[in-house]
Design a protein around this motif. Sequence first.
Motif, PDB file in Angstrom:
ATOM      1  N   ASN A 145       0.846  -1.188   0.000  1.00 50.06           N
ATOM      2  CA  ASN A 145       0.000   0.000   0.000  1.00 50.06           C
ATOM      3  C   ASN A 145       0.882   1.237   0.000  1.00 50.06           C
ATOM      4  O   ASN A 145       1.829   1.338   0.793  1.00 50.06           O
ATOM      5  CB  ASN A 145      -0.897  -0.021   1.249  1.00 50.06           C
ATOM      6  CG  ASN A 145      -1.810   1.176   1.331  1.00 50.06           C
ATOM      7  OD1 ASN A 145      -1.371   2.291   1.558  1.00 50.06           O
ATOM      8  ND2 ASN A 145      -3.098   0.923   1.145  1.00 50.06           N
TER       9      ASN A 145
ATOM     10  N   TYR B  90       0.425   4.204   0.990  1.00 49.89           N
ATOM     11  CA  TYR B  90       0.402   4.984   2.221  1.00 49.89           C
ATOM     12  C   TYR B  90       1.317   4.351   3.282  1.00 49.89           C
ATOM     13  O   TYR B  90       2.102   5.046   3.942  1.00 49.89           O
ATOM     14  CB  TYR B  90      -1.026   5.091   2.750  1.00 49.89           C
ATOM     15  CG  TYR B  90      -1.961   5.843   1.835  1.00 49.89           C
ATOM     16  CD1 TYR B  90      -1.997   7.238   1.851  1.00 49.89           C
ATOM     17  CD2 TYR B  90      -2.801   5.159   0.952  1.00 49.89           C
ATOM     18  CE1 TYR B  90      -2.857   7.933   1.002  1.00 49.89           C
ATOM     19  CE2 TYR B  90      -3.655   5.843   0.105  1.00 49.89           C
ATOM     20  CZ  TYR B  90      -3.682   7.233   0.129  1.00 49.89           C
ATOM     21  OH  TYR B  90      -4.526   7.924  -0.708  1.00 49.89           O
ATOM     22  N   ASP B  91       1.194   3.023   3.434  1.00 51.15           N
ATOM     23  CA  ASP B  91       2.042   2.320   4.402  1.00 51.15           C
ATOM     24  C   ASP B  91       3.514   2.417   4.008  1.00 51.15           C
ATOM     25  O   ASP B  91       4.389   2.587   4.867  1.00 51.15           O
ATOM     26  CB  ASP B  91       1.630   0.851   4.501  1.00 51.15           C
ATOM     27  CG  ASP B  91       0.234   0.675   5.081  1.00 51.15           C
ATOM     28  OD1 ASP B  91      -0.235   1.598   5.777  1.00 51.15           O
ATOM     29  OD2 ASP B  91      -0.387  -0.376   4.818  1.00 51.15           O
TER      30      ASP B  91
ATOM     31  N   ALA C 130       4.954   4.806   2.211  1.00 53.01           N
ATOM     32  CA  ALA C 130       5.426   6.170   2.420  1.00 53.01           C
ATOM     33  C   ALA C 130       5.794   6.394   3.883  1.00 53.01           C
ATOM     34  O   ALA C 130       6.824   7.008   4.203  1.00 53.01           O
ATOM     35  CB  ALA C 130       4.368   7.170   1.973  1.00 53.01           C
ATOM     36  N   GLU C 131       4.974   5.864   4.766  1.00 52.49           N
ATOM     37  CA  GLU C 131       5.256   6.020   6.198  1.00 52.49           C
ATOM     38  C   GLU C 131       6.504   5.241   6.595  1.00 52.49           C
ATOM     39  O   GLU C 131       7.360   5.752   7.338  1.00 52.49           O
ATOM     40  CB  GLU C 131       4.054   5.532   7.008  1.00 52.49           C
ATOM     41  CG  GLU C 131       4.233   5.692   8.513  1.00 52.49           C
ATOM     42  CD  GLU C 131       3.011   5.236   9.292  1.00 52.49           C
ATOM     43  OE1 GLU C 131       3.074   5.238  10.542  1.00 52.49           O
ATOM     44  OE2 GLU C 131       1.996   4.875   8.662  1.00 52.49           O
TER      45      GLU C 131
ATOM     46  N   SER D 256       6.935  10.738   1.061  1.00 55.82           N
ATOM     47  CA  SER D 256       5.558  11.045   0.681  1.00 55.82           C
ATOM     48  C   SER D 256       5.154  10.216  -0.526  1.00 55.82           C
ATOM     49  O   SER D 256       5.988   9.563  -1.173  1.00 55.82           O
ATOM     50  CB  SER D 256       5.434  12.530   0.348  1.00 55.82           C
ATOM     51  OG  SER D 256       6.257  12.853  -0.767  1.00 55.82           O
ATOM     52  N   ARG D 257       3.871  10.232  -0.849  1.00 60.93           N
ATOM     53  CA  ARG D 257       3.403   9.529  -2.046  1.00 60.93           C
ATOM     54  C   ARG D 257       4.053  10.111  -3.294  1.00 60.93           C
ATOM     55  O   ARG D 257       4.394   9.377  -4.228  1.00 60.93           O
ATOM     56  CB  ARG D 257       1.885   9.612  -2.150  1.00 60.93           C
ATOM     57  CG  ARG D 257       1.134   8.716  -1.169  1.00 60.93           C
ATOM     58  CD  ARG D 257      -0.360   8.833  -1.371  1.00 60.93           C
ATOM     59  NE  ARG D 257      -0.818  10.189  -1.046  1.00 60.93           N
ATOM     60  CZ  ARG D 257      -1.946  10.729  -1.485  1.00 60.93           C
ATOM     61  NH1 ARG D 257      -2.740  10.051  -2.296  1.00 60.93           N
ATOM     62  NH2 ARG D 257      -2.298  11.953  -1.136  1.00 60.93           N
TER      63      ARG D 257
END
Length: 312
Positions: A61, A63-64, A66-67, A72-73
């Motif tokens: 994913n 988002y996961d 990027a974290e 960032s995306r």
Amino acid sequence: MDESISLSSILGPQSVTRLSVRRFSLMNALFSVLNSTGDDDPDNVIARYLLANFDHLDALNVYDMAEACYTSRSGIRRFCQAIGFDNFSGLKASAYEWQRHRDYFVGYVDHPDFRTHLADELATMMRTINDFVSEEDLKALATAMGAAHEVVLAASDFSSASLHDFQQSMLYMHKIVRIFTDSFGEEAHIDALGPADVVIMCSISGNYARVSQVLIERTRAQRVLVTVSHDEELAEPYDAVLYLAEDHLTRERSVYAKYGMSYFLDLLYHAYCDVAGALESSTLDAAAVSDRGARAMPLADASGASEAPHIA
């Protein structure tokens, strides 16, 4: 991607067009970033994350990720574009590489007596290459290389290790050779080559030669293909083709994929040294060798343009 896996057998004929001279394998691209950047480099962090999670790439994913990568995306998108993919979804489409390559590499060593099996396969491979590639062929190519203003060896990044060794050895014959792969080298440089230059495409299965075909067709350099693929369409853009064996395309890894090009380049280096008169066993006149140095015997027509090596 190991260059000897048949692309159509993996992706189907409709999908081969997704690959290109600059996007031949996600695995290759990630390792290239990993090996050329520092641990604190954001690109290194992303490459390491993708490699560590390659076995479930299609489930990642953005988002996961990027974290986890402290980015960032948009940072992930820029990374994907930098290694040849349009976006993260395009990168994830290469998830098939994990299982295919795992089966490929593990299957290669899956023999009860692998040591004996490998020795037998290597002996057979060397005999076969000796049968297919004559001394005349090698010396013709060596001569063309010696006469060339510039020599470029092209291969997939995965298959380029033997090319680097050859490049280093050629320095001691006073010949600087360049290498072009999916990870480094500029297409513009290939486009700028002329009739006095030589491009040698080292593509065991023909897969990298296939995705590079448009680039090869554009160049004005002399073009030589070294392969085991007897695909007639693949051979069309080339002035000469050196076949190392019968058509050897297979989804199973063979000794040709790992050792075939290394053995061929050893033979070619011997031929180059012989043509240049650098060997004690050379029959060339010592004075002529001293005058010519390592330039070998130039091939030129009446206009001064170099001829392609005459290889059957």
